[in-house]
Structure formats: structure tokens, C-alpha cells
Design a protein around this motif. Structure first.
Motif, PDB file in Angstrom:
ATOM      1  N   ASN A   1       0.818  -1.217   0.000  1.00 32.11           N
ATOM      2  CA  ASN A   1       0.000   0.000   0.000  1.00 32.11           C
ATOM      3  C   ASN A   1       0.849   1.263   0.000  1.00 32.11           C
ATOM      4  N   ALA A   2       2.095   1.158  -0.434  1.00 35.72           N
ATOM      5  CA  ALA A   2       3.026   2.288  -0.362  1.00 35.72           C
ATOM      6  C   ALA A   2       2.535   3.505  -1.132  1.00 35.72           C
ATOM      7  N   ASN A   3       1.861   3.294  -2.263  1.00 36.79           N
ATOM      8  CA  ASN A   3       1.432   4.420  -3.085  1.00 36.79           C
ATOM      9  C   ASN A   3       0.341   5.254  -2.427  1.00 36.79           C
ATOM     10  N   PHE A   4      -0.304   4.690  -1.395  1.00 36.66           N
ATOM     11  CA  PHE A   4      -1.370   5.422  -0.722  1.00 36.66           C
ATOM     12  C   PHE A   4      -0.869   6.238   0.458  1.00 36.66           C
ATOM     13  N   ALA A   5       0.376   5.985   0.875  1.00 36.50           N
ATOM     14  CA  ALA A   5       0.950   6.707   2.021  1.00 36.50           C
ATOM     15  C   ALA A   5       2.446   6.820   1.790  1.00 36.50           C
ATOM     16  N   THR A   6       2.810   7.669   0.850  1.00 32.09           N
ATOM     17  CA  THR A   6       4.189   7.681   0.364  1.00 32.09           C
ATOM     18  C   THR A   6       5.196   8.171   1.386  1.00 32.09           C
ATOM     19  N   GLU A   7       4.763   8.888   2.403  1.00 28.27           N
ATOM     20  CA  GLU A   7       5.700   9.407   3.394  1.00 28.27           C
ATOM     21  C   GLU A   7       5.723   8.575   4.678  1.00 28.27           C
ATOM     22  N   HIS A   8       4.950   7.496   4.693  1.00 24.30           N
ATOM     23  CA  HIS A   8       4.867   6.684   5.901  1.00 24.30           C
ATOM     24  C   HIS A   8       5.568   5.356   5.687  1.00 24.30           C
ATOM     25  N   LEU A   9       6.202   4.859   6.743  1.00 30.70           N
ATOM     26  CA  LEU A   9       6.842   3.558   6.698  1.00 30.70           C
ATOM     27  C   LEU A   9       5.810   2.469   6.942  1.00 30.70           C
ATOM     28  N   GLY A  10       6.107   1.269   6.421  1.00 33.55           N
ATOM     29  CA  GLY A  10       5.219   0.153   6.663  1.00 33.55           C
ATOM     30  C   GLY A  10       5.233  -0.244   8.133  1.00 33.55           C
ATOM     31  N   SER A  11       4.049  -0.430   8.713  1.00 29.96           N
ATOM     32  CA  SER A  11       3.990  -0.810  10.122  1.00 29.96           C
ATOM     33  C   SER A  11       4.562  -2.198  10.339  1.00 29.96           C
ATOM     34  N   THR A  12       4.407  -3.087   9.358  1.00 31.33           N
ATOM     35  CA  THR A  12       4.963  -4.433   9.469  1.00 31.33           C
ATOM     36  C   THR A  12       6.481  -4.384   9.518  1.00 31.33           C
ATOM     37  N   MET A  13       7.070  -3.477   8.750  1.00 32.82           N
ATOM     38  CA  MET A  13       8.522  -3.348   8.734  1.00 32.82           C
ATOM     39  C   MET A  13       9.065  -3.084  10.131  1.00 32.82           C
ATOM     40  N   GLU A  14       8.473  -2.135  10.844  1.00 36.60           N
ATOM     41  CA  GLU A  14       8.972  -1.815  12.185  1.00 36.60           C
ATOM     42  C   GLU A  14       8.776  -2.981  13.145  1.00 36.60           C
ATOM     43  N   ARG A  15       7.640  -3.652  13.046  1.00 37.99           N
ATOM     44  CA  ARG A  15       7.399  -4.785  13.936  1.00 37.99           C
ATOM     45  C   ARG A  15       8.403  -5.904  13.695  1.00 37.99           C
ATOM     46  N   VAL A  16       8.726  -6.146  12.423  1.00 44.86           N
ATOM     47  CA  VAL A  16       9.691  -7.198  12.099  1.00 44.86           C
ATOM     48  C   VAL A  16      11.069  -6.841  12.640  1.00 44.86           C
ATOM     49  N   VAL A  17      11.503  -5.605  12.426  1.00 40.58           N
ATOM     50  CA  VAL A  17      12.835  -5.189  12.881  1.00 40.58           C
ATOM     51  C   VAL A  17      12.932  -5.271  14.401  1.00 40.58           C
ATOM     52  N   ARG A  18      11.866  -4.867  15.087  1.00 44.06           N
ATOM     53  CA  ARG A  18      11.882  -4.919  16.550  1.00 44.06           C
ATOM     54  C   ARG A  18      11.865  -6.354  17.060  1.00 44.06           C
ATOM     55  N   ALA A  19      11.202  -7.257  16.327  1.00 44.31           N
ATOM     56  CA  ALA A  19      11.049  -8.627  16.794  1.00 44.31           C
ATOM     57  C   ALA A  19      12.202  -9.534  16.392  1.00 44.31           C
ATOM     58  N   SER A  20      12.877  -9.200  15.293  1.00 45.68           N
ATOM     59  CA  SER A  20      13.898 -10.102  14.754  1.00 45.68           C
ATOM     60  C   SER A  20      15.172 -10.088  15.595  1.00 45.68           C
ATOM     61  N   SER A  21      15.780 -11.254  15.692  1.00 46.15           N
ATOM     62  CA  SER A  21      17.069 -11.370  16.383  1.00 46.15           C
ATOM     63  C   SER A  21      18.235 -11.272  15.408  1.00 46.15           C
ATOM     64  N   ARG A  22      17.935 -11.103  14.120  1.00 46.30           N
ATOM     65  CA  ARG A  22      18.963 -11.049  13.082  1.00 46.30           C
ATOM     66  C   ARG A  22      19.112  -9.623  12.542  1.00 46.30           C
ATOM     67  N   PRO A  23      20.250  -9.321  11.943  1.00 43.05           N
ATOM     68  CA  PRO A  23      20.366  -8.040  11.248  1.00 43.05           C
ATOM     69  C   PRO A  23      19.298  -7.944  10.162  1.00 43.05           C
ATOM     70  N   CYS A  24      18.671  -6.795  10.040  1.00 45.49           N
ATOM     71  CA  CYS A  24      17.603  -6.592   9.062  1.00 45.49           C
ATOM     72  C   CYS A  24      18.010  -5.522   8.056  1.00 45.49           C
ATOM     73  N   LEU A  25      18.005  -5.896   6.785  1.00 46.70           N
ATOM     74  CA  LEU A  25      18.302  -4.940   5.723  1.00 46.70           C
ATOM     75  C   LEU A  25      16.979  -4.413   5.178  1.00 46.70           C
ATOM     76  N   VAL A  26      16.694  -3.148   5.451  1.00 45.37           N
ATOM     77  CA  VAL A  26      15.476  -2.503   4.984  1.00 45.37           C
ATOM     78  C   VAL A  26      15.809  -1.782   3.682  1.00 45.37           C
ATOM     79  N   THR A  27      15.237  -2.268   2.586  1.00 49.76           N
ATOM     80  CA  THR A  27      15.630  -1.771   1.271  1.00 49.76           C
ATOM     81  C   THR A  27      14.780  -0.582   0.839  1.00 49.76           C
ATOM     82  N   SER A  28      15.319   0.164  -0.103  1.00 50.14           N
ATOM     83  CA  SER A  28      14.692   1.391  -0.592  1.00 50.14           C
ATOM     84  C   SER A  28      13.849   1.104  -1.832  1.00 50.14           C
ATOM     85  N   ARG A  29      13.400   2.155  -2.497  1.00 47.92           N
ATOM     86  CA  ARG A  29      12.478   1.995  -3.629  1.00 47.92           C
ATOM     87  C   ARG A  29      13.174   1.557  -4.903  1.00 47.92           C
ATOM     88  N   ALA A  30      14.445   1.895  -5.052  1.00 44.18           N
ATOM     89  CA  ALA A  30      15.172   1.571  -6.285  1.00 44.18           C
ATOM     90  C   ALA A  30      16.462   0.842  -5.945  1.00 44.18           C
TER      91      ALA A  30
END
Length: 281
Positions: free
Chosen positions: A126-155
């Protein structure tokens, strides 16, 4: 690096995520697993409940079955495309895929155990509907994961220059240790910055020398710089001015309560930097 876990939802950001996974796998020889999770909640939304009340239980069950069948087909197409993207981007080793139903954060526990790094896009389908907001799932995954998390960009852009934002804390030390131990970024131009904001200049300089010593001992000759000001502004400006392609930093070093009150440096860096961010807890 032996195993890379990629989380996909079929979005444009997930496509880029798969490209970075292929690039990393090509440099390290790691195997890649692509994970797609059907959100269980989509079969429990008010619309479905309304249909059940309007149509009766038997037609409702038939519609629900059709929705689940369509979701299976969607998952197969997404995973097929993601696997091809990973291979086309340079992965020479095994590339596998798996489809689960539930919540990504819950499913992640089972699949990240053997992974060296987890990849996911900074925004979802749903990125096109909220272009300035981060995905809520992304933050939950990063907070929950015990591994390094690579959060990738648009390109996607191959990484030639990386930056470590170091603050002397445990998560920053993990970033340095990962960089020293992994072959993924060997031969790339490496920068290290320490931002003297809340810390005094002497402490900041000591942290900078710590990072330089550790990296030099591993055969990495970093470009070191002490910056002055707020971390978000200084690091973002440094990324742009020096054409940095990848940022490594500690993630969410404070409690959720503190985050709700004064915000998060991690969230702001992911939002403003238009490059991938490798996060360490």
C-alpha cells in the motif's frame, strides 16, 4: 554469510528487496529463502462479516473458499517472480520459496533461525497510498527479529560505498563485528561517522577511534569523520554529500514508550535516507 531470508509481499519495494538479496548472494555464495505470508486477517475483515450476514452461511463459505483459492494463486505468482528476480540479480546458489498463512512477525521466528540477515522493503503493497509513511509491518519485524535486518529502498543500486553510524553502544558494536566478519562488503569504500550531539567531543572521538581500530584490524581502511548536530540531520546530509549506497546502524535502542513520546532516530533515518539501511538490535 550462508543464508539470506527475504520477506516479500509482491510490492514494488519487495521487488527491489529481491534484487538486493540476489546481489548479496552473488557476493557471498549464500543460499536464499523467499518468504511470503498471507495475512490471516484479510479473511476476517468487516466486509467478509457483512457478506456472511447478508448472504447466509453457505454462500459465505463458498465465497471464502474462492478467496482462499485466489490467494493461493497470488502467492504462487509472487514467489515465482521473486525467485526469478533473485536469480537474475546474481544469486548462483540455491533459491527456495515458502508460503505461510498467519502474521509475518509470528512466522519469522521459525524462518530466521538459520539466516544471517533478513531483507524486507521499507514499505509494503500500500506504499502508493501513504508515500511518506513507513510500513507498520517493517517496524514490527525489525523490533522482533534477532537477526540483522536490511530494509531496502524503492530503487536498486549496487553498493560501492557504505557508511557505519557508530555511537559506541552494543548495537553499533554488532554492526562493526558483522562488517569485520562478513565477506559481503569486502573491497567496498567504508565510511564511519560519530555524531557529537548528546555526547561530548572527547567521548565521540574515543568512539571514532574504537571503530577505526577494529575495522583496521580486520583489513578494512575506513574513512572516519566526527559530525556535530542531531544524528538524523547529520547522517542524512553525509549520505547525500558522499554518495553513500548503504547505511549500517543500531536499531531502536530505547523502549517503545520513549519512541512514542519523542520519536525514533531509527525510524527517521529509514524514512529520510533513500538508500538501504542495515539495522542491528
Amino acid at each position: 554469510m550462508k543464508r539470506i531470508l527475504v520477506c516479500t509481499d509482491g510490492s514494488a519495494y519487495a521487488q527491489v528487496c529481491c534484487q538486493y538479496a540476489g546481489w548479496l548472494a552473488g557476493r557471498t555464495g549464500a543460499e536464499v529463502e523467499v518468504l511470503y505470508v498471507t495475512d490471516l486477517r484479510q479473511f476476517e475483515v468487516p466486509l467478509i462479516a457483512d457478506l456472511s450476514g447478508s448472504l447466509g452461511i453457505q454462500p459465505y463459505q463458498a465465497i471464502l473458499g474462492q478467496l482462499q483459492e485466489l490467494e493461493e494463486k497470488k502467492a504462487a505468482l509472487i514467489l515465482e517472480n521473486a525467485t526469478k528476480t533473485v536469480r537474475d540479480a546474481g544469486a548462483a546458489g540455491e533459491v527456495s520459496s515458502v508460503h505461510k498463512t498467519g502474521l509475518l512477525v509470528d512466522c519469522l521466528t521459525d524462518h530466521e533461525a538459520g539466516a544471517d540477515v533478513v531483507l524486507l522493503g521499507k514499505r509494503g503493497e500500500n506504499a502508493n497510498f501513504a508515500t511518506e509513511h513507513l510500513g507498520s509491518t517493517m517496524e514490527r519485524v525489525v523490533r522482533a527479529s534477532s537477526r540483522p535486518c536490511l530494509v531496502t529502498s524503492r530503487a536498486f543500486k549496487p553498493v560501492t560505498r557504505l557508511l557505519v553510524a557508530y555511537d559506541g553502544g552494543p548495537s553499533g558494536t554488532k554492526a562493526l563485528d558483522f562488517l569485520c566478519a562478513s565477506s559481503a562488503f569486502r573491497g567496498l569504500e567504508t565510511h564511519v561517522v560519530v555524531v557529537a550531539g548528546a555526547m561530548d567531543a572527547d567521548t565521540s572521538l574515543r568512539h571514532l577511534r574504537e571503530a577505526e581500530t577494529k575495522l583496521s584490524a580486520a583489513g578494512i581502511k575506513p574513512v572516519c569523520q566526527m559530525l556535530h548536530g542531531t544524528a538524523e540531520d547529520q547522517i542524512s546530509s553525509y549520505v547525500v554529500a558522499n554518495d553513500v549506497n548503504l547505511l549500517l546502524m543500531g536499531a531502536y535502542g530505547h523502549s517503545r514508550i520513549r519512541y512514542l513520546v519523542i520519536g525514533s532516530t531509527t525510524t527517521e533515518m529509514i524514512r529520510t535516507c533513500r538508500i538501504p539501511v542495515l539495522l542491528f538490535r
